[in-house]
Design a protein around this motif. Sequence first.
Motif, PDB file in Angstrom:
ATOM      1  N   GLN A   1       0.905  -1.232  -0.044  1.00 25.37           N
ATOM      2  CA  GLN A   1       0.087   0.043   0.035  1.00 25.37           C
ATOM      3  C   GLN A   1       0.858   1.216  -0.056  1.00 25.37           C
ATOM      4  O   GLN A   1       1.886   1.191   0.610  1.00 25.37           O
TER       5      GLN A   1
ATOM      6  N   LEU B   1       0.157   5.435   0.899  1.00 23.66           N
ATOM      7  CA  LEU B   1      -0.881   6.300   1.402  1.00 23.66           C
ATOM      8  C   LEU B   1      -0.042   7.866   1.111  1.00 23.66           C
ATOM      9  O   LEU B   1       0.809   8.083   1.847  1.00 23.66           O
TER      10      LEU B   1
ATOM     11  N   THR C   1      -2.401  11.578   2.825  1.00 20.11           N
ATOM     12  CA  THR C   1      -2.783  12.124   4.233  1.00 20.11           C
ATOM     13  C   THR C   1      -2.018  13.081   4.320  1.00 20.11           C
ATOM     14  O   THR C   1      -2.494  14.497   4.900  1.00 20.11           O
TER      15      THR C   1
ATOM     16  N   THR D   1      -5.001   6.479  10.380  1.00 17.99           N
ATOM     17  CA  THR D   1      -5.166   5.874   9.159  1.00 17.99           C
ATOM     18  C   THR D   1      -5.680   4.410   9.453  1.00 17.99           C
ATOM     19  O   THR D   1      -5.063   3.402   9.929  1.00 17.99           O
TER      20      THR D   1
ATOM     21  N   LEU E   1      -5.846   1.100   7.813  1.00 20.07           N
ATOM     22  CA  LEU E   1      -5.232   0.517   6.911  1.00 20.07           C
ATOM     23  C   LEU E   1      -5.831  -0.253   5.851  1.00 20.07           C
ATOM     24  O   LEU E   1      -5.572  -0.360   4.570  1.00 20.07           O
TER      25      LEU E   1
ATOM     26  N   ARG F   1      -9.489   0.127   5.128  1.00 23.98           N
ATOM     27  CA  ARG F   1     -10.103   1.108   4.591  1.00 23.98           C
ATOM     28  C   ARG F   1      -9.243   2.313   3.837  1.00 23.98           C
ATOM     29  O   ARG F   1     -10.085   3.024   2.851  1.00 23.98           O
ATOM     30  N   ARG F   2      -8.080   2.445   4.144  1.00 24.13           N
ATOM     31  CA  ARG F   2      -7.234   3.564   3.565  1.00 24.13           C
ATOM     32  C   ARG F   2      -8.211   4.912   3.986  1.00 24.13           C
ATOM     33  O   ARG F   2      -8.128   5.752   3.005  1.00 24.13           O
ATOM     34  N   ARG F   3      -8.431   5.180   5.047  1.00 28.28           N
ATOM     35  CA  ARG F   3      -9.124   6.252   5.320  1.00 28.28           C
ATOM     36  C   ARG F   3      -8.461   7.001   6.241  1.00 28.28           C
ATOM     37  O   ARG F   3      -8.008   6.052   7.488  1.00 28.28           O
ATOM     38  N   SER F   4      -8.301   8.329   6.600  1.00 28.95           N
ATOM     39  CA  SER F   4      -7.334   8.962   7.563  1.00 28.95           C
ATOM     40  C   SER F   4      -8.402  10.022   8.194  1.00 28.95           C
ATOM     41  O   SER F   4      -9.153  10.549   7.615  1.00 28.95           O
TER      42      SER F   4
END
Length: 362
Positions: free
Chosen positions: A283, A285, A288, A317, A319, A321-324
């Motif tokens: 991944q 990211l 962010t 974050t 990991l 859902r990859r949402r921060s």
Amino acid sequence: MYPFGGGSNAAPRRPARPRAFSFTLREPSFAERHVGGVNAVVARGDAVFTGGRDGTIREWAAPSASENASKNAAAFPSAPNAAVTSAHAGWVNAVTPLAGDENANVLVSGGADRAVKLWRRSKSDADGSGAVGLTLVSTLERHADYVTRLAAPTDASCGGAFLSAGLGADQVFLWDASRSSFAPGESSEGERKNAPVARFAGQTDSAYALAADATCAVLVTGDVKGVVRRWDARAPRERPTALKGHAGTVRCASVDPTGRLCLTGSSDGAVRLWDLGQGRCMQTLAGTHGCSVWSLAPDRSWKSVVSGGADGAVYVTDLARRRSRLLFREAGGVVELRRDDEAEEEASRASGGEDLAVTVWA
């Protein structure tokens, strides 16, 4: 005519060469706080230890997790400064605890003076106050330049093992603290024991990130060219696996307890998740932080990670859902984040089993 001798042929006297000297003026608040930035932080039971650019390691009384589990960062009171130790001749760049009950009161520090130092937390009754402070156990000197990072396993069976990394090529060492309980230079036997257990070959550039798994079997470094390297600690002379992807200096790293996963943060603003077994990035990211990522602290399950940037922003974050989500923002860059496992367990019990994260930062 020349009453003082020398005659007319005497050589002219040279003017005295000016002498250079330096002095230090101590900040009035030196006894109460760090003078300059804080580079390292360690949570250890009822205390938090910080290493600063003023060359000191300071101990602070930690707030109780059970009392403060529901408070945010702004609600915490200012912790009192319990003890000040002048540790290094220059910046204290890293501080880490060691694993095992026998090392419960041992800390390791690394600084700009090229030294790695072992400290033992103990009470001193010299002044009758019974104050807790740090006593120097040993000084380990093998680095050719600044010591930038330290890492230690979390498995108690590893005893006094720990790692250090620094500026320059091949400046990654494995140490055993149990062999260093003496003053340096006592004897030839002392010098032999004061040597590192291993020196890892293949680190071609200065390392600014260092991490290891729970047993110190796998270690990872990150360098100024954005390269992440993975070693097997049992084969320090073998060529490490090089993982490429970052476009700037790798500033921080974390390895999961099994040695299978690794998280890295870089000055390119990205956080990357690596599969160390397969040697590939899983991944990236990149959206962010809008600046250099200076610090990382994944949770115990590795489902989320807290990251701090040069702009003072700290995000958590997910990991999967990859949402921060922005947690808070400091006035300056956040150079280090540490999970406090003991406080997390205490907070979880106080909240009826809810999974809470307790993080300290500098």
